[in-house]
Scaffold this motif. Structure first.
Motif, PDB file in Angstrom:
ATOM      1  N   TRP A  63       8.776   1.138 -18.087  1.00 30.06           N
ATOM      2  CA  TRP A  63       8.503   1.105 -16.643  1.00 30.06           C
ATOM      3  C   TRP A  63       9.586   1.889 -15.917  1.00 30.06           C
ATOM      4  N   LEU A  64       9.145   2.792 -15.069  1.00 27.20           N
ATOM      5  CA  LEU A  64      10.066   3.602 -14.273  1.00 27.20           C
ATOM      6  C   LEU A  64       9.935   3.233 -12.803  1.00 27.20           C
ATOM      7  N   ARG A  65      11.057   3.009 -12.174  1.00 34.21           N
ATOM      8  CA  ARG A  65      11.094   2.689 -10.747  1.00 34.21           C
ATOM      9  C   ARG A  65      12.119   3.589 -10.079  1.00 34.21           C
ATOM     10  N   VAL A  66      11.743   4.175  -8.959  1.00 31.21           N
ATOM     11  CA  VAL A  66      12.617   5.102  -8.242  1.00 31.21           C
ATOM     12  C   VAL A  66      12.827   4.600  -6.823  1.00 31.21           C
ATOM     13  N   LEU A  67      14.094   4.514  -6.416  1.00 27.55           N
ATOM     14  CA  LEU A  67      14.464   4.113  -5.061  1.00 27.55           C
ATOM     15  C   LEU A  67      14.931   5.342  -4.304  1.00 27.55           C
ATOM     16  N   GLU A  68      14.706   5.339  -2.996  1.00 32.52           N
ATOM     17  CA  GLU A  68      15.141   6.446  -2.146  1.00 32.52           C
ATOM     18  C   GLU A  68      15.878   5.923  -0.919  1.00 32.52           C
ATOM     19  N   ALA A  69      16.891   6.671  -0.479  1.00 31.35           N
ATOM     20  CA  ALA A  69      17.596   6.384   0.770  1.00 31.35           C
ATOM     21  C   ALA A  69      18.175   7.698   1.287  1.00 31.35           C
ATOM     22  N   SER A  91       0.833  -1.190   0.000  1.00 31.69           N
ATOM     23  CA  SER A  91       0.000   0.000   0.000  1.00 31.69           C
ATOM     24  C   SER A  91       0.874   1.249   0.000  1.00 31.69           C
ATOM     25  N   GLU A  92       0.285   2.352  -0.430  1.00 30.36           N
ATOM     26  CA  GLU A  92       1.035   3.598  -0.364  1.00 30.36           C
ATOM     27  C   GLU A  92       1.344   3.923   1.090  1.00 30.36           C
ATOM     28  N   PRO A  93       2.472   4.568   1.364  1.00 29.03           N
ATOM     29  CA  PRO A  93       2.849   4.827   2.757  1.00 29.03           C
ATOM     30  C   PRO A  93       1.860   5.755   3.460  1.00 29.03           C
ATOM     31  N   TYR A 146      18.176  13.383   0.620  1.00 29.38           N
ATOM     32  CA  TYR A 146      17.846  12.040   0.155  1.00 29.38           C
ATOM     33  C   TYR A 146      18.538  11.761  -1.179  1.00 29.38           C
ATOM     34  N   ALA A 147      18.991  10.523  -1.332  1.00 30.11           N
ATOM     35  CA  ALA A 147      19.581  10.060  -2.584  1.00 30.11           C
ATOM     36  C   ALA A 147      18.534   9.243  -3.337  1.00 30.11           C
ATOM     37  N   TYR A 148      18.585   9.344  -4.664  1.00 27.10           N
ATOM     38  CA  TYR A 148      17.611   8.653  -5.505  1.00 27.10           C
ATOM     39  C   TYR A 148      18.316   7.908  -6.628  1.00 27.10           C
ATOM     40  N   ARG A 149      17.766   6.770  -6.978  1.00 21.15           N
ATOM     41  CA  ARG A 149      18.176   6.047  -8.172  1.00 21.15           C
ATOM     42  C   ARG A 149      16.913   5.732  -8.980  1.00 21.15           C
ATOM     43  N   GLY A 165       7.191   2.612   1.428  1.00 17.98           N
ATOM     44  CA  GLY A 165       7.410   3.724   0.514  1.00 17.98           C
ATOM     45  C   GLY A 165       8.851   3.897   0.081  1.00 17.98           C
ATOM     46  N   ARG A 166       9.649   2.828   0.216  1.00 22.46           N
ATOM     47  CA  ARG A 166      11.064   2.937  -0.159  1.00 22.46           C
ATOM     48  C   ARG A 166      11.245   3.069  -1.657  1.00 22.46           C
ATOM     49  N   THR A 167      10.289   2.537  -2.437  1.00 24.91           N
ATOM     50  CA  THR A 167      10.333   2.660  -3.884  1.00 24.91           C
ATOM     51  C   THR A 167       8.950   3.056  -4.394  1.00 24.91           C
TER      52      THR A 167
END
Length: 284
Positions: A56-62, A3-5, A102-105, A41-43
């Motif tokens: 398809w686009l996928r974004v990761l955060e840390a 689910s969405e965060p 925050y860093a994103y990929r 909500g990490r991705t």
């Protein structure tokens, strides 16, 4: 799959990062596209349009300074390490940046039109899968298992984890917990990562060396609520699961899933089936 965060700041930040990534990678929003979320909500992921069509686009955060590691690099390492015959999305492009701590990929992959077998990792009802689908899955997992892991690729689970968690959940039952055979594995082979009727295996971020038979054991565990399909998994992977190595892989997976049952409802509802199957394994 998740689910969405609940946190509105996380939702806003990740949606902003997705829009940023769309621009960075030369895409445009797809009308009416549904977003998908990773754990907590990490991705965030979803389809976008480019000059090549839908992708398809996928974004990761840390947090800045904590980016990197197995899940951060998994998709890119799998793209170069795995043979082309393994049915999976093809990585097309990527981008990295940082913003406000925050860093994103961002990772752009081919768009898979076939639906996933289940909206959740576990099966909750019977699905019909042709013999060719099972044969292709078996070939794919065998190819992965015989592929050399990239240098320095982290383990899916460590030997120390196995030594600690199997006794924790199953007691001192004289179980030999030392893994003698490690092979490359997807590491998260469940029904929300498999498509039908054409097989594609999704989400390779966690791949790495694992106890031999780990993927078969993982899929079998997530199929336990539907006994007829669980029997199909056992048949497809009989030469692996019906061995001491396969038994250890099943017990390791069982411990992982029982630990996860304390954190989310999917694994909580799966837990009784996992415990029953573990009892069966321990009786033999």
């Amino acid at each position: 799959m998740f689910s969405e965060p609940d946190d509105p700041d996380t939702r806003e930040r990740m949606r902003s990062a997705f829009n940023n990534a769309t621009i960075r990678l030369g895409g445009a929003s797809a009308d009416g596209a549904a977003e998908t979320w990773g754990h907590s909500g990490r991705t965030i992921g979803g389809p976008i349009t480019t000059s090549c069509g839908n992708v398809w686009l996928r974004v990761l955060e840390a947090p800045v300074g904590k980016e990197g590691g197995k899940l951060w690099t998994g998709t890119q390492e799998a793209a170069t390490a795995l043979p082309a015959e393994v049915p999976r999305p093809r990585l097309l492009d990527s981008a990295d940046w940082a913003h406000e701590g925050y860093a994103y990929r961002a990772e752009l992959s081919t768009y898979v039109t076939a639906p996933v077998c289940s909206p959740t990792p576990d099966l909750t009802e019977h699905i019909a899968l042709p013999d060719a689908w099972w044969s292709r899955l078996r070939r794919a997992t065998s190819t992965v298992a015989t592929t050399s892991a990239p240098d320095g690729r982290p383990l899916v689970i460590t030997q120390d984890y196995i030594h600690r968690t199997i006794p924790r959940y199953f007691g001192d039952a004289g179980i030999e917990t030392t893994v003698h055979h490690w092979t490359l594995a997807h590491g998260d082979l469940h029904w929300a990562n498999l498509t039908r009727p054409e097989l594609t295996i999704l989400d390779w971020e966690g791949f790495g060396p694992a106890p031999h038979g780990f993927d078969a054991a993982d899929l079998h565990a997530y199929t336990l609520p539907v006994p007829e399909l669980a029997a199909c998994v056992r048949d497809a992977f009989a030469d692996i699961l019906a061995t001491p190595e396969g038994r250890l892989a099943e017990l390791a997976v069982a411990a992982i899933l029982l630990q996860a049952a304390d954190r989310d409802p999917v694994h909580a509802r799966l837990a009784p089936h996992v415990r029953q199957n573990a009892r069966r394994l321990l009786e033999h």
